[in-house]
Write a protein that holds these residues in place. Structure first.
Motif, PDB file in Angstrom:
ATOM      1  N   GLU A  35       0.916  15.841  49.288  1.00 24.81           N
ATOM      2  CA  GLU A  35       0.984  17.102  50.040  1.00 24.81           C
ATOM      3  C   GLU A  35      -0.420  17.281  50.580  1.00 24.81           C
ATOM      4  O   GLU A  35      -0.441  17.955  51.740  1.00 24.81           O
ATOM      5  CB  GLU A  35       0.971  18.263  48.818  1.00 24.81           C
ATOM      6  CG  GLU A  35       0.992  19.586  49.324  1.00 24.81           C
ATOM      7  CD  GLU A  35       1.002  20.572  48.097  1.00 24.81           C
ATOM      8  OE1 GLU A  35       1.563  20.219  47.213  1.00 24.81           O
ATOM      9  OE2 GLU A  35       0.531  21.564  48.309  1.00 24.81           O
ATOM     10  N   ARG A  39      -0.574  18.056  54.671  1.00 21.36           N
ATOM     11  CA  ARG A  39      -1.427  19.299  55.390  1.00 21.36           C
ATOM     12  C   ARG A  39      -2.535  18.660  55.952  1.00 21.36           C
ATOM     13  O   ARG A  39      -2.543  19.528  57.352  1.00 21.36           O
ATOM     14  CB  ARG A  39      -2.052  19.828  53.871  1.00 21.36           C
ATOM     15  CG  ARG A  39      -2.179  21.304  54.208  1.00 21.36           C
ATOM     16  CD  ARG A  39      -2.725  22.093  53.397  1.00 21.36           C
ATOM     17  NE  ARG A  39      -1.855  22.063  51.897  1.00 21.36           N
ATOM     18  CZ  ARG A  39      -2.319  22.687  50.760  1.00 21.36           C
ATOM     19  NH1 ARG A  39      -3.558  22.995  50.620  1.00 21.36           N
ATOM     20  NH2 ARG A  39      -1.356  22.657  49.749  1.00 21.36           N
ATOM     21  N   ASN A  63      -7.861  21.407  46.502  1.00 20.75           N
ATOM     22  CA  ASN A  63      -6.980  22.798  46.638  1.00 20.75           C
ATOM     23  C   ASN A  63      -5.641  22.378  46.052  1.00 20.75           C
ATOM     24  O   ASN A  63      -4.973  23.219  45.220  1.00 20.75           O
ATOM     25  CB  ASN A  63      -6.948  23.241  47.949  1.00 20.75           C
ATOM     26  CG  ASN A  63      -8.057  24.148  48.534  1.00 20.75           C
ATOM     27  OD1 ASN A  63      -8.885  24.507  47.385  1.00 20.75           O
ATOM     28  ND2 ASN A  63      -8.529  24.023  49.448  1.00 20.75           N
ATOM     29  N   ALA A  64      -5.129  21.248  46.573  1.00 21.68           N
ATOM     30  CA  ALA A  64      -3.660  21.095  45.993  1.00 21.68           C
ATOM     31  C   ALA A  64      -3.561  20.886  44.664  1.00 21.68           C
ATOM     32  O   ALA A  64      -2.538  21.171  44.011  1.00 21.68           O
ATOM     33  CB  ALA A  64      -3.227  19.406  46.742  1.00 21.68           C
ATOM     34  N   SER A  67      -3.998  23.994  42.953  1.00 20.62           N
ATOM     35  CA  SER A  67      -2.854  24.818  43.037  1.00 20.62           C
ATOM     36  C   SER A  67      -1.748  24.440  42.026  1.00 20.62           C
ATOM     37  O   SER A  67      -1.005  25.256  41.585  1.00 20.62           O
ATOM     38  CB  SER A  67      -2.093  24.607  44.696  1.00 20.62           C
ATOM     39  OG  SER A  67      -1.056  25.117  44.743  1.00 20.62           O
ATOM     40  N   ARG A  70      -2.706  25.702  38.604  1.00 25.25           N
ATOM     41  CA  ARG A  70      -2.619  27.164  38.144  1.00 25.25           C
ATOM     42  C   ARG A  70      -1.164  27.637  38.509  1.00 25.25           C
ATOM     43  O   ARG A  70      -0.867  28.638  37.648  1.00 25.25           O
ATOM     44  CB  ARG A  70      -3.539  27.910  39.313  1.00 25.25           C
ATOM     45  CG  ARG A  70      -4.953  27.800  39.101  1.00 25.25           C
ATOM     46  CD  ARG A  70      -5.740  28.117  40.465  1.00 25.25           C
ATOM     47  NE  ARG A  70      -7.315  27.758  39.998  1.00 25.25           N
ATOM     48  CZ  ARG A  70      -8.268  27.842  41.069  1.00 25.25           C
ATOM     49  NH1 ARG A  70      -7.898  27.813  42.175  1.00 25.25           N
ATOM     50  NH2 ARG A  70      -9.555  27.466  40.507  1.00 25.25           N
ATOM     51  N   GLN A 139     -15.608  24.895  48.132  1.00 23.48           N
ATOM     52  CA  GLN A 139     -15.817  26.272  48.969  1.00 23.48           C
ATOM     53  C   GLN A 139     -16.522  26.986  47.877  1.00 23.48           C
ATOM     54  O   GLN A 139     -16.373  28.159  47.995  1.00 23.48           O
ATOM     55  CB  GLN A 139     -14.336  26.702  48.995  1.00 23.48           C
ATOM     56  CG  GLN A 139     -13.460  25.869  50.024  1.00 23.48           C
ATOM     57  CD  GLN A 139     -12.023  26.751  50.060  1.00 23.48           C
ATOM     58  OE1 GLN A 139     -11.861  27.496  50.687  1.00 23.48           O
ATOM     59  NE2 GLN A 139     -11.195  26.128  49.434  1.00 23.48           N
TER      60      GLN A 139
ATOM     61  N   GLY B 274      -2.132  26.166  48.350  1.00 20.27           N
ATOM     62  CA  GLY B 274      -3.420  26.342  47.582  1.00 20.27           C
ATOM     63  C   GLY B 274      -3.870  27.937  47.538  1.00 20.27           C
ATOM     64  O   GLY B 274      -3.711  28.686  48.568  1.00 20.27           O
ATOM     65  N   ILE B 275      -4.394  28.392  46.374  1.00 20.40           N
ATOM     66  CA  ILE B 275      -4.945  29.640  46.191  1.00 20.40           C
ATOM     67  C   ILE B 275      -5.860  29.888  47.309  1.00 20.40           C
ATOM     68  O   ILE B 275      -5.944  31.136  47.890  1.00 20.40           O
ATOM     69  CB  ILE B 275      -5.411  30.027  44.771  1.00 20.40           C
ATOM     70  CG1 ILE B 275      -4.330  29.681  43.955  1.00 20.40           C
ATOM     71  CG2 ILE B 275      -6.032  31.388  44.840  1.00 20.40           C
ATOM     72  CD1 ILE B 275      -2.924  30.832  43.979  1.00 20.40           C
ATOM     73  N   GLY B 276      -6.943  29.018  47.500  1.00 28.24           N
ATOM     74  CA  GLY B 276      -8.109  29.218  48.336  1.00 28.24           C
ATOM     75  C   GLY B 276      -7.407  29.475  49.672  1.00 28.24           C
ATOM     76  O   GLY B 276      -7.866  30.540  50.398  1.00 28.24           O
ATOM     77  N   ASP B 277      -6.422  28.584  50.133  1.00 26.76           N
ATOM     78  CA  ASP B 277      -5.796  28.687  51.726  1.00 26.76           C
ATOM     79  C   ASP B 277      -5.346  30.096  51.696  1.00 26.76           C
ATOM     80  O   ASP B 277      -5.327  30.734  52.756  1.00 26.76           O
ATOM     81  CB  ASP B 277      -4.876  27.534  51.832  1.00 26.76           C
ATOM     82  CG  ASP B 277      -5.561  26.275  51.933  1.00 26.76           C
ATOM     83  OD1 ASP B 277      -7.048  26.436  51.993  1.00 26.76           O
ATOM     84  OD2 ASP B 277      -4.989  25.144  51.797  1.00 26.76           O
TER      85      ASP B 277
END
Lengths: 172, 384
Positions: A35, A39, A63-64, A67, A70, A139, B274-277
C-alpha cells in the motif's frame, strides 16, 4: 515505472522487515508496504529526491503500518508471536541459541513498548535512519524523537527478561 | 544495560527471520501497470493538439457563436440607446427645455444619465436616458439650482456591470412637518420596492429634524432621489457611483478556484488511509472552506450593495422668522420727535382708553335719570 522497479529492488526488503517489526505480522507487513509503494506512485510528483526520499518512504510505510494498527487493531489481536514461531532451525547451535534468546527477549520487550516508542526504535536500530529522518518519518520534531528513543531504551533496560539476558551477555 | 549494539543486533536477528516474499515486488508492479496504461491513454490525446477532435470542434463553434451573440447584443443595446437620445419623459409645464448632463464613457461602467431641465420635473418612474456615466459623480445643490434641473440616474439591466450607488441629501422643509416628510420618504422607498434602513427623528422644541437612510433598488434610485428632493428646499446633495465589476468578478473567480481546490482535497481524502494523511488533508479542507465562506460573505455584501442603492436624507424644519428688533441710531432731535409722537400716540391711547369708563358712567347716569323721571311721574299720578 522503471525507476520505481529499481527503487523497489533496493528498498523493499528493509521496508518490509521494518513493517514486520512494527506490525509483527508478515502478511500485514506485506500489505502495508505494498500500500505504501502504491501511495508513493500515486504521489510520485511529491517525492523528494536524494536522501530525503528514504525518509519520505519510511514516513509512508510507518503511516500505512500505524493505520493498520489503529484501524484493525492487528497488534492487539496478535498476542502470539507469529514471527518467532516461524524461526528457522538454527545452523550454529551455540550462536543461534544466543541470537534466538536475544530475539525472543527483545521481541517480547518490543511488543510491550507502546507504538510511539516502538516505531522510533525500529527505524533507528533496524532501518538505520538518523534522528532527523525519523522525525520526518513520524512527523515529529527531532527533539521529540531523541526523547522517545531515550525513553524506549530506558524501558527496554528495565525489562526483566531483557535485562537478565543483557547482564549475562555483558558478563560473558 | 541495553546498548545500541545489542539493540541493532537483536532487531537485525528478529528482522532476518522474516523472509521477503519473492512475489511482492512483482505484485506491486502488476498493480501499477493498469494505472500506468490508463495514464498513458489519458496523456496521449493531450499531445494530439491538431487536428482537434470533432467534439472539440463543436464546443469551440458553440463558444464562438455564444461570444458573437453576446457581443452583438451588447453593441446593439448600447448603440440603440445612444442613437435614440435621452428617453426622458418630462413634465415641462408648457415651457422649458431639456438638456443632458455631462457624460463620460468608462470601460465596464453602467449607463447613467443626468438630464437637467430648466423648469422641468421628471415624472416619477420615468426611465432615464441612456448615456455613459462617470464612475464617480458628485453633484452639488448649488449647481443643480443654477441648472434648474433634477438629475436622476438609473443603472441598466446589464447583469455583468456591478454599480454601487450612494447619495446624501439635506433638505429643509417648510410647508410640511418633519414627521410628514419622513412618512413620505418611507412611502417613496416602499413604493420603489425598497425599505428604510435607518430613521432618526427629533421632534418637539424649536428645531425638529430627522435623518432617514433609504435602501432602494438601483433602478429606482434616481426616481426616489427626485421625489425626496421635491419635499423641500435642497440644502446640499451628493451622489456617488462606483463600478465594482472587477471586484465582483475577482471574488467570483477566487471562490470558484477555492471550490476546485476543495474538490481536489476531497478526492485526495478519499484515497488517504493513514490517520496523519487524513488529518493533514482534512485541515487543508477546513482552511479552504473557511476561505470560501469569507469570500462568499464579501460577495453577498457586494451583491447587496449593487442591488440596493443607499440614500441618506437629512431633514430640518425651516425656522420661523422672528421680527428683528429695530435698532435706531438717531440724533437728539429725532429722538425728541419720536418721543413726542410716541407720547401723542400714548395720549390718544389713554384718551381712548378713558372713554370707555366715561361712556359707561354717562350711560349709568342716563339710566338713573330715566328711572328717576319715570318714578317721579308714577308717584305723582298716585298722589293726584
Amino acid at each position: 515505472v522503471d525507476d520505481l522497479e529499481a527503487w523497489l529492488d533496493e528498498a523493499y526488503p528493509r521496508a518490509y522487515r521494518t513493517a514486520c517489526l512494527v506490525l509483527r505480522s508478515p502478511a500485514d507487513a506485506e500489505d502495508a508496504v505494498q500500500e505504501a509503494f502504491l501511495r508513493v506512485w500515486r504521489f510520485r510528483d511529491a517525492v523528494p529526491g536524494g536522501d530525503g526520499r528514504r525518509a519520505w518512504l519510511y514516513r509512508v510505510v510507518v503511516n500505512a503500518c500505524l493505520s493498520r494498527v489503529r484501524s484493525e487493531k492487528v497488534w492487539r489481536a496478535r498476542t502470539g508471536d507469529e514471527a518467532l514461531q516461524r524461526i528457522p532451525a538454527p545452523s550454529d547451535p551455540q550462536r543461534d541459541a544466543e541470537d534466538a534468546a536475544l530475539a525472543a527477549c527483545l521481541g517480547d520487550a518490543l511488543a510491550r513498548l507502546p507504538e510511539h516508542l516502538r516505531v522510533p526504535v525500529v527505524l533507528r536500530y533496524y532501518s538505520g535512519l538518523p534522528e532527523k529522518d525519523i522525525a520526518i518519518a513520524i512527523q515529529r520534531r527531532p527533539g521529540t524523537v531523541k526523547s522517545r528513543l531515550a525513553e524506549a531504551r530506558r524501558r527496554l533496560s528495565e525489562d526483566p527478561a531483557l535485562a537478565e539476558w543483557a547482564g549475562l551477555e555483558v558478563a560473558r | 544495560m541495553m546498548t545500541d549494539e545489542l539493540l541493532e543486533r537483536g532487531l537485525g536477528d528478529i528482522a532476518d527471520q522474516y523472509d521477503v516474499p519473492a512475489h511482492a515486488i512483482d505484485d506491486i508492479l502488476d498493480q501499477l501497470r493498469p494505472a500506468v496504461a490508463v495514464e498513458d491513454e489519458a496523456v496521449a490525446p493531450a499531445h494530439r493538439r491538431w487536428p482537434p477532435a470533432r467534439k472539440t470542434w463543436l464546443l469551440s463553434s458553440a463558444a464562438a457563436v455564444l461570444v458573437l451573440v453576446v457581443v452583438a447584443f451588447a453593441a446593439g443595446g448600447g448603440g440603440g440607446s445612444q442613437s435614440g437620445g435621452p428617453k426622458v419623459r418630462a413634465d415641462f409645464g408648457g415651457k422649458g427645455v431639456t438638456g443632458t448632463g455631462a457624460t463620460q464613457n468608462g470601460p465596464g461602467q453602467s449607463v447613467v444619465t443626468q438630464p437637467q431641465t430648466a423648469l422641468g420635473r421628471l415624472t416619477a418612474g420615468a426611465p432615464s436616458a441612456a448615456a455613459p456615466v462617470p464612475a464617480r459623480a458628485q453633484t452639488q445643490a448649488g449647481q443643480q439650482k443654477a441648472l434648474g434641473g433634477a438629475p436622476t440616474s438609473t443603472v441598466p439591466g446589464d447583469s455583468l456591470t456591478k454599480i454601487v450607488q450612494t447619495g446624501e441629501l439635506a433638505l429643509q422643509v417648510d410647508k410640511i412637518k418633519v414627521a410628514d416628510a419622513v412618512t413620505k420618504l418611507t412611502a417613496y422607498a416602499s413604493g420603489a420596492g425598497g425599505l428604510v434602513a435607518d430613521s432618526q427623528t427629533t421632534e418637539g422644541g424649536s428645531d425638529p429634524s430627522a435623518s432617514v437612510t433609504l435602501r432602494v433598488p438601483n433602478r429606482s434610485f434616481g426616481t426616489v432621489l427626485g421625489q425626496a428632493r421635491a419635499l423641500g428646499k435642497v440644502q446640499s446633495e451628493q451622489t456617488k457611483t462606483a463600478d465594482v465589476t472587477a471586484q465582483y468578478v475577482d471574488l467570483q473567480a477566487r471562490i470558484h478556484a477555492l471550490k476546485e481546490t476543495r474538490a481536489t482535497y476531497l478526492r485526495i481524502l478519499s484515497h488517504a488511509s493513514g490517520i496523519g494523511d487524513i488529518l493533514s488533508v482534512q485541515q487543508q479542507i477546513d482552511d479552504t472552506q473557511t476561505q470560501i465562506e469569507q469570500l462568499q460573505g464579501q460577495l453577498k455584501v457586494l451583491t447587496d450593495q449593487t442591488t440596493y442603492a443607499t440614500l441618506t436624507v437629512s431633514i430640518d424644519q425651516k425656522p420661523k422668522v422672528a421680527p428683528a428688533a429695530v435698532v435706531h441710531h438717531e440724533s437728539g432731535f429725532s429722538k425728541a420727535v419720536h418721543r413726542s409722537v410716541s407720547r401723542f400716540v400714548h395720549g390718544v391711547e389713554a384718551i381712548i382708553g378713558a372713554i370707555g369708563p366715561i361712556v359707561l358712567v354717562l350711560l349709568l347716569l342716563a339710566f338713573g335719570w330715566l328711572f328717576a323721571k319715570v318714578g317721579y311721574r308714577i308717584v305723582r299720578r298716585q298722589l293726584v
